[in-house]
Enzyme design. Structure first.
Site, PDB file in Angstrom:
ATOM      1  N   CYS A  62       0.851  -1.106   0.099  1.00 22.79           N
ATOM      2  CA  CYS A  62       0.159  -0.147  -0.282  1.00 22.79           C
ATOM      3  C   CYS A  62       1.232   1.068   0.078  1.00 22.79           C
ATOM      4  CB  CYS A  62      -0.702  -0.143   0.876  1.00 22.79           C
ATOM      5  SG  CYS A  62      -1.509   1.312   1.538  1.00 22.79           S
ATOM      6  N   CYS A  91       0.662   3.451   2.823  1.00 29.03           N
ATOM      7  CA  CYS A  91       0.503   3.600   3.224  1.00 29.03           C
ATOM      8  C   CYS A  91       2.078   3.422   4.433  1.00 29.03           C
ATOM      9  CB  CYS A  91       0.050   2.209   4.156  1.00 29.03           C
ATOM     10  SG  CYS A  91      -1.459   0.981   4.310  1.00 29.03           S
TER      11      CYS A  91
END
Length: 146
Positions: free
Chosen positions: A69, A72
């Site tokens: 991600c 993230c």
């Protein structure tokens, strides 16, 4: 130790009691010697996360993330900055939802990054999306004070 706080060691899983006025003095686990409130983000697995949510007297802010991600990964350094700013009053941890998919199911995570603030064994608040450190700190302090 009337104002003692129960704090789970994220390194060995042992519960510790720390006098409330000693939280800022760098308390260490009585079993393994790991710092308990070091102002760093702890990487947790699901059993340790669940035990920490149930045990800890300090609020716990958890980042649900995955290595693939992009947002993230972008938020990780900001989350680490927030951990330094919030210590010793709030502990920060993260859990890899790819390595621990049961965590996503258990806490009803629909998108990442997702932040959940726990206090006294319950979810207090939730925040979705990548955020700068200032937003993370403001979110945590707002909901802990409430």
């Amino acid at each position: 130790m009337a104002d003692a706080k129960k704090i789970l060691c994220h390194a060995c899983g042992q519960a510790n009691r720390v006098p409330g006025d000693r939280l800022g003095a760098g308390p260490k686990c009585g079993t393994c010697g790991a710092p308990l409130v070091a102002g760093k983000v702890a990487e947790l697995d699901l059993p340790t996360l669940q035990k920490s949510v149930r045990t800890d007297d300090l609020p716990l802010l958890v980042d649900y993330w995955a290595p693939w991600c992009g947002p993230c990964r972008m938020m990780a350094p900001e989350f680490a900055k927030a951990a330094q700013q919030l210590a010793p009053d709030i502990r920060l941890a993260k859990i890899d939802t790819q390595a621990h998919p049961q965590a996503s199911a258990r806490f009803n995570i629909r998108g990442i990054p997702a932040l959940i603030l726990f206090r006294n064994g319950r979810e207090v608040a939730r925040l979705a999306g990548a955020r700068p450190a200032a937003d993370i700190v403001a979110f945590a302090r707002q909901h802990v004070a409430a």
